[in-house]
Design an enzyme around this catalytic site. Structure first.
Site, PDB file in Angstrom:
ATOM      1  N   GLU A 123      63.351  34.417  98.866  1.00 40.67           N
ATOM      2  CA  GLU A 123      62.962  35.671  99.517  1.00 40.67           C
ATOM      3  C   GLU A 123      63.875  35.923 100.707  1.00 40.67           C
ATOM      4  O   GLU A 123      64.105  34.999 101.486  1.00 40.67           O
ATOM      5  CB  GLU A 123      61.515  35.632 100.000  1.00 40.67           C
ATOM      6  CG  GLU A 123      61.050  37.010 100.435  1.00 40.67           C
ATOM      7  CD  GLU A 123      59.586  37.049 100.900  1.00 40.67           C
ATOM      8  OE1 GLU A 123      58.909  36.002 100.870  1.00 40.67           O
ATOM      9  OE2 GLU A 123      59.155  38.134 101.293  1.00 40.67           O
ATOM     10  N   ASN A 267      56.560  30.323  97.593  1.00 39.29           N
ATOM     11  CA  ASN A 267      56.985  30.229  96.199  1.00 39.29           C
ATOM     12  C   ASN A 267      55.817  29.806  95.301  1.00 39.29           C
ATOM     13  O   ASN A 267      55.067  28.900  95.634  1.00 39.29           O
ATOM     14  CB  ASN A 267      58.089  29.180  96.040  1.00 39.29           C
ATOM     15  CG  ASN A 267      59.135  29.300  97.111  1.00 39.29           C
ATOM     16  OD1 ASN A 267      59.770  30.322  97.236  1.00 39.29           O
ATOM     17  ND2 ASN A 267      59.272  28.258  97.923  1.00 39.29           N
ATOM     18  N   GLU A 300      50.386  30.800 103.709  1.00 36.33           N
ATOM     19  CA  GLU A 300      51.169  30.651 102.472  1.00 36.33           C
ATOM     20  C   GLU A 300      50.251  30.519 101.269  1.00 36.33           C
ATOM     21  O   GLU A 300      50.518  31.069 100.206  1.00 36.33           O
ATOM     22  CB  GLU A 300      52.125  29.456 102.559  1.00 36.33           C
ATOM     23  CG  GLU A 300      53.089  29.481 103.742  1.00 36.33           C
ATOM     24  CD  GLU A 300      53.827  30.795 103.946  1.00 36.33           C
ATOM     25  OE1 GLU A 300      54.130  31.470 102.947  1.00 36.33           O
ATOM     26  OE2 GLU A 300      54.087  31.146 105.117  1.00 36.33           O
ATOM     27  N   HIS A 303      48.887  33.838 100.162  1.00 36.61           N
ATOM     28  CA  HIS A 303      49.869  34.651  99.440  1.00 36.61           C
ATOM     29  C   HIS A 303      49.723  34.496  97.929  1.00 36.61           C
ATOM     30  O   HIS A 303      50.179  35.356  97.172  1.00 36.61           O
ATOM     31  CB  HIS A 303      51.292  34.226  99.820  1.00 36.61           C
ATOM     32  CG  HIS A 303      51.904  35.016 100.932  1.00 36.61           C
ATOM     33  ND1 HIS A 303      51.801  36.383 101.029  1.00 36.61           N
ATOM     34  CD2 HIS A 303      52.658  34.632 102.002  1.00 36.61           C
ATOM     35  CE1 HIS A 303      52.468  36.804 102.108  1.00 36.61           C
ATOM     36  NE2 HIS A 303      52.991  35.757 102.717  1.00 36.61           N
TER      37      HIS A 303
HETATM   38  N1  B3K Z   1      57.423  35.361 102.855  1.00 31.75           N
HETATM   39  C1  B3K Z   1      58.078  34.421 103.731  1.00 31.75           C
HETATM   40  C2  B3K Z   1      59.110  35.034 104.594  1.00 31.75           C
HETATM   41  C3  B3K Z   1      60.413  35.260 103.953  1.00 31.75           C
HETATM   42  C4  B3K Z   1      61.440  35.688 104.965  1.00 31.75           C
HETATM   43  C5  B3K Z   1      62.718  36.069 104.323  1.00 31.75           C
HETATM   44  N2  B3K Z   1      63.740  36.323 105.312  1.00 31.75           N
HETATM   45  C6  B3K Z   1      57.108  33.665 104.567  1.00 31.75           C
HETATM   46  C7  B3K Z   1      55.819  34.323 104.804  1.00 31.75           C
HETATM   47  O1  B3K Z   1      55.702  35.371 105.396  1.00 31.75           O
HETATM   48  O2  B3K Z   1      54.830  33.783 104.394  1.00 31.75           O
HETATM   49 ZN    ZN Z   2      53.808  35.823 104.610  1.00 27.33          ZN
END
Ligand code: B3K
Ligand code: ZN
Length: 872
Positions: A123, A267, A300, A303
């Site tokens: 990402e 991920n 995380e 997500h």
């Molecule tokens: N989604 C990732 C962040 C990615 C940053 C890319 N430069 C972590 C988070 O917000 O959970």
């Molecule tokens: Zn996030």
């Protein structure tokens, strides 16, 4: 590079139904074979174009036939293939060089060539550094990943999804395969390979699925992963209970690395964490860090549903997953710890990071309209303000209504890429409420000012409250519209009792929410027995700046009596602002006296929680004071804030401070329960105040506390006082600290950071000396942030030297860092935000340093965008 615009969004002409990746791992060279099963959108006739950066193309075939040179073209990050049919399979073989990848995006090496391990970060657009692919979040595919490597060097092979076989290969090599049944965007791809240890736990989901939870790290830190594993389990249970969301794979891996551009990455099935947010133990982590680990683990994990199962259509919708997931984490942390303290912490963060962003040249809407480099838009606005917007929606719907809305959101969009409109429609449809007016919050940048003015009519027993809103112009948005602003409020009588509310002939209890959705509106409360004191925007019900002409006495009353823990603290913060102003040459000091008197009363009030008291005793930070001024002199703000705190310390008195210190110190320990944490927090605050009054005694206590500390919280607090004051005992403590933590990079980061916090002119020399420490390197993001980030972003009086030396030094380092890691350079560069509001001498110096940086021709797209925007 040209700007990418939300309005230009087009559905993908080509998608990938499934992808098979075969990865042959090596530190210097890794080869990746990918087979894409392509689908064409029948409504579009564009040729197949795949993203690919820095890939050495070794071979390419279409449906098994090798392609001739004329059939494809790879240039400027795009592979274009002619004459591809729907349902074709494209196979490419590429080579990448992990050990040379210092940008830490794509596939790279963490640690040394001898002992380190390989990992990925995709990402936002890292997957194109691994293979050719339509690298955009609305292309969802099924993944089958096979890893191959030398067993001795890479005994552990991990990828997202469920394990689907493993075995030996000739020549001491082995393989492992992973299949993910859930279609997902490529930014959620991950692999990890190397020598890692693990701790494990079985977990049974509420819907009866057995999951193996595994935390991975290098061997020397694996016993610091237990707290994170517990936090993961708590997060999983909480999401089941609060949102009915269960985990959906057989395994959940979490890996810690010391080399990471951000906090962590969600991920699918294989979260990767900056070690800073995964490792925790009393000897090297502070209480704040324990809470941060819990929060990031939860974030995380959450997500998995908000981001992974339902992902974003395009990167403009980033807040759809980030704002929402921050909000879910905030709810979780409030449930696990103290809700008012969590709210105070989050609003402080918003004011320290997002408000200045929204007030300066980098201001952008929660859903930006355009960008050049998407990695520059992982901002406080997208995350923190985005979370505040979800909080407003949740507040509007109530707990059950919000849950109904979220259920519908998941039901409608599971397995798909969604937009913010989709989100608002689902929430609204589930409750038959039109939430579209809230979309304006996502499109408009700038922090609204909410002006409140009350007047009481004794004869009619009426209290009328006029609310008005105004948002200042921001770059690219000259016109601003009124937004729906929920204002939660209560009224207190002059004895501090809550008054019942009657509005429009309705009895509303003692608290209600008014929604201001015009430029100005008047609300009239009836049956009000006496002139009330309003408690406005309770719990911080909207991300606005409240302007209300409270007298010091009114704020003192709220500080003493408000039952909303957040607003009580807020009244103290507002009173501290008035106190600060009253100490100016033109002021009479009366507000300062009111602030000190009110806090002195609370200091002796045994019913107040120690942690809340610690927060009450802390005035707003230097950045918040600066945010209210037009010609900012950070040195002066620092001095005046110190002076303000000195007044408070004097009012409390040496004797009382020392007595309280000893009472709190008597309970010293390293337990993590709320009471112990609260005691440490207050003890630290008391020591800080004492140091302003009687440095000699405070330093003696700090030195003793340093030597006898049971954990990092007490040890670092003591070190902080000594270093900040340049106390005689500081040298020995610093030497001890460095030696004690020589093998602990996270603790060593604190050693750099504390010294970079030294206020005023001398800091720069300290920072320059620390750069020459053998342990310092620009290659490690945590280390660079600890020294340079702390200096430029957390130490206004140190960075903003009147002679501009701080700016010149920092700009030079940004250019060096940019050549190594553009994402980190760009992030650190945002420290220049706000330079236009500095007083003229500093403004000129900052401008010169920035202009010199902007004039360089070798800047990355990342740094270039920030510097160009901040200069405008
Ligand atoms: N989604 C990732 C962040 C990615 C940053 C890319 N430069 C972590 C988070 O917000 O959970
Ligand atoms: Zn996030």
């Amino acid at each position: 590079a040209s700007a990418i615009r939300l309005d230009d969004y087009r559905r993908p002409a080509w998608t990938v139904a499934s992808i098979e990746l075969d990865v042959d791992l090596g530190i210097d060279r890794t080869e990746i074979t990918s087979r894409l099963h392509l689908r064409r959108d029948p409504a579009q006739s564009l040729p197949l174009r795949l993203d690919g950066e820095n890939l050495e193309l070794l071979s390419i075939t279409l449906d098994g036939r090798a392609l001739a040179d004329a059939d494809y073209r790879y240039a400027d990050g795009v592979l274009e293939v002619a004459a591809v049919q729907d349902n074709s399979t494209l196979e490419t073989r590429v080579r990448v060089r992990p050990a040379e990848n210092t940008a830490l995006e794509g596939l790279y090496l963490s640690g040394s060539r001898e002992t380190g391990f390989l990992l990925t970060q995709c990402e936002a657009e890292g997957f194109r550094h691994i293979t050719f692919f339509p690298d955009r979040p609305d292309v969802l595919s099924r993944y089958t990943v096979t890893l191959r490597a030398e067993r001795a060097r890479f005994p552990v092979l991990l990828a997202g999804g469920n394990p689907d076989g493993a075995g030996e290969l000739p020549d001491g090599r082995h393989w492992a395969r992973f299949v993910d049944p859930h279609p997902r965007p490529c930014y959620l791809f991950a692999l990890v390979a190397g020598r890692l240890e693990s701790i494990r736990r079985d977990y049974l989901t509420a819907d009866g699925h057995n999951v193996l939870l595994v935390m991975w790290s290098e061997a020397n830190v694996i016993d610091r992963c237990h707290y994170a594993l517990d936090a993961l389990e708590r997060s999983m249970r909480w999401d089941e209970r609060s949102y009915g969301r269960n985990y959906d794979l057989d395994v959940f891996h979490v890996v810690a690395t010391h080399d990471f551009n951000m906090g962590a990455m969600e991920n699918k099935g294989l979260n990767i964490f900056n070690a800073k947010y995964l490792l925790a133990d009393p000897d090297s982590s502070t209480d704040e860090e324990y809470r941060a680990v819990e929060a990031v683990v939860a974030h995380e994990y959450f997500h998995n549903w908000t981001g992974n199962r339902v992902t974003c259509r395009d990167w403009f919708q980033l807040s759809l997953k980030e704002g929402l997931t921050v909000f879910r984490e905030q709810q979780f942390s409030a449930d696990m710890n103290s809700a008012p303290l969590k709210r105070i912490e989050d609003v402080s963060l918003l004011r320290r990071t997002q408000f200045p962003e929204d007030a300066g040249p980098l201001a952008h809407p929660v859903r930006p309209a355009e960008y050049r480099e998407i990695n520059n838009f992982y901002t406080a606005t997208v995350y923190e303000k985005g979370s505040e917007l979800v909080r407003m929606l949740a507040g509007r719907l109530g707990q059950d209504g919000f849950r109904r809305g979220m259920d519908l959101y998941f039901e409608r969009h599971d397995g798909h890429a969604a937009t913010l409109e989709d989100f608002l429609s689902a929430l609204g449809d589930a409750n038959q409420i039109d939430l579209k007016p809230y979309l304006a919050w996502y499109a408009q940048s700038g922090t609204p000012r909410l002006h409140a003015k009350g007047s009481y009519n004794a004869e009619r027993r009426e209290y009328s409250l006029t609310l008005a809103q105004l948002t200042r112009t921001t770059p690219g948005q000259p016109e601003k519209l009124p937004l729906p602003i929920p204002v939660k409020l209560a009224l207190f009588d002059r004895h501090g009792h809550l008054l019942p509310l009657h509005l429009d002939g309705q009895a509303l209890g003692s608290e209600t929410v008014l929604v201001l959705d015009k430029a100005e509106q008047r609300f009239v409360f009836h049956n009000v027995p006496s002139s009330p004191v309003p408690s406005l925007l309770r719990g911080f019900s909207a991300p606005v700046v409240l302007e209300c002409d409270y007298t010091p006495a009114e704020l003192a009353l709220l500080l003493a009596h408000d039952v909303d823990g957040f607003n009580r603290w807020e009244a103290g913060q507002q009173l501290a602002m008035l106190a600060f102003d009253s100490l100016q040459p033109t002021g009479d000091g009366s507000a300062c006296k009111a602030w000190c008197d009110a806090l002195a009363a609370l200091f002796d009030n045994p019913s107040i929680d120690d942690a809340l008291l610690a927060d009450l005793l802390t005035p707003p930070g230097e950045i918040e004071f600066a945010d209210r001024q037009s010609e900012v002199d950070p040195a002066q703000i620092h001095a005046q804030r110190q002076h303000l705190q000195q007044q408070l310390a004097q009012r409390l008195g040496v004797t009382a401070l020392i007595a309280r210190y000893h009472t709190l110190a008597a309970h010293a320990g390293q337990q993590l329960d709320a009471v112990s944490q609260a005691q440490r927090r207050l003890k630290r605050r008391v020591l800080d105040l004492l140091a302003l009054l009687d440095a000699h005694q405070a330093h003696a206590l700090a030195a003793r506390q340093y030597a006898s500390a049971h954990g990092m919280t007490d040890r670092l607090a003591a070190l902080g006082v000594l270093v900040r004051d340049q106390a005689a005992q500081a040298t020995a403590a610093l030497a001890d600290f460095r030696q004690r933590y020589a093998d602990n990079p996270l603790a060593l980061d604190k050693w750099f950071g504390e010294q970079a916090k030294l206020p005023g002119e001398p800091t720069l020399a300290v920072v320059m000396r620390l750069e020459n420490e053998p342990a310092f390197t620009l290659k490690n993001p945590n280390r660079a942030r600890a020294l340079l980030g702390t200096f430029a972003s957390a130490n206004p009086s140190g960075f903003h030297r009147a002679d501009g030396a701080g700016y010149r030094f920092f700009a030079e380092r940004l250019a060096q860092l940019d050549a190594i890691n553009p994402q980190i350079a760009a992030r650190l560069a945002t420290a220049f935000n706000g330079w236009q509001r500095l007083e003229p001498v500093r403004r000129e110096a900052a401008h010169a340093a920035l202009a010199a940086l902007a004039a360089r021709e070798d800047l990355s797209r990342n740094l270039n965008e920030i510097v160009a925007n901040v200069l405008q």
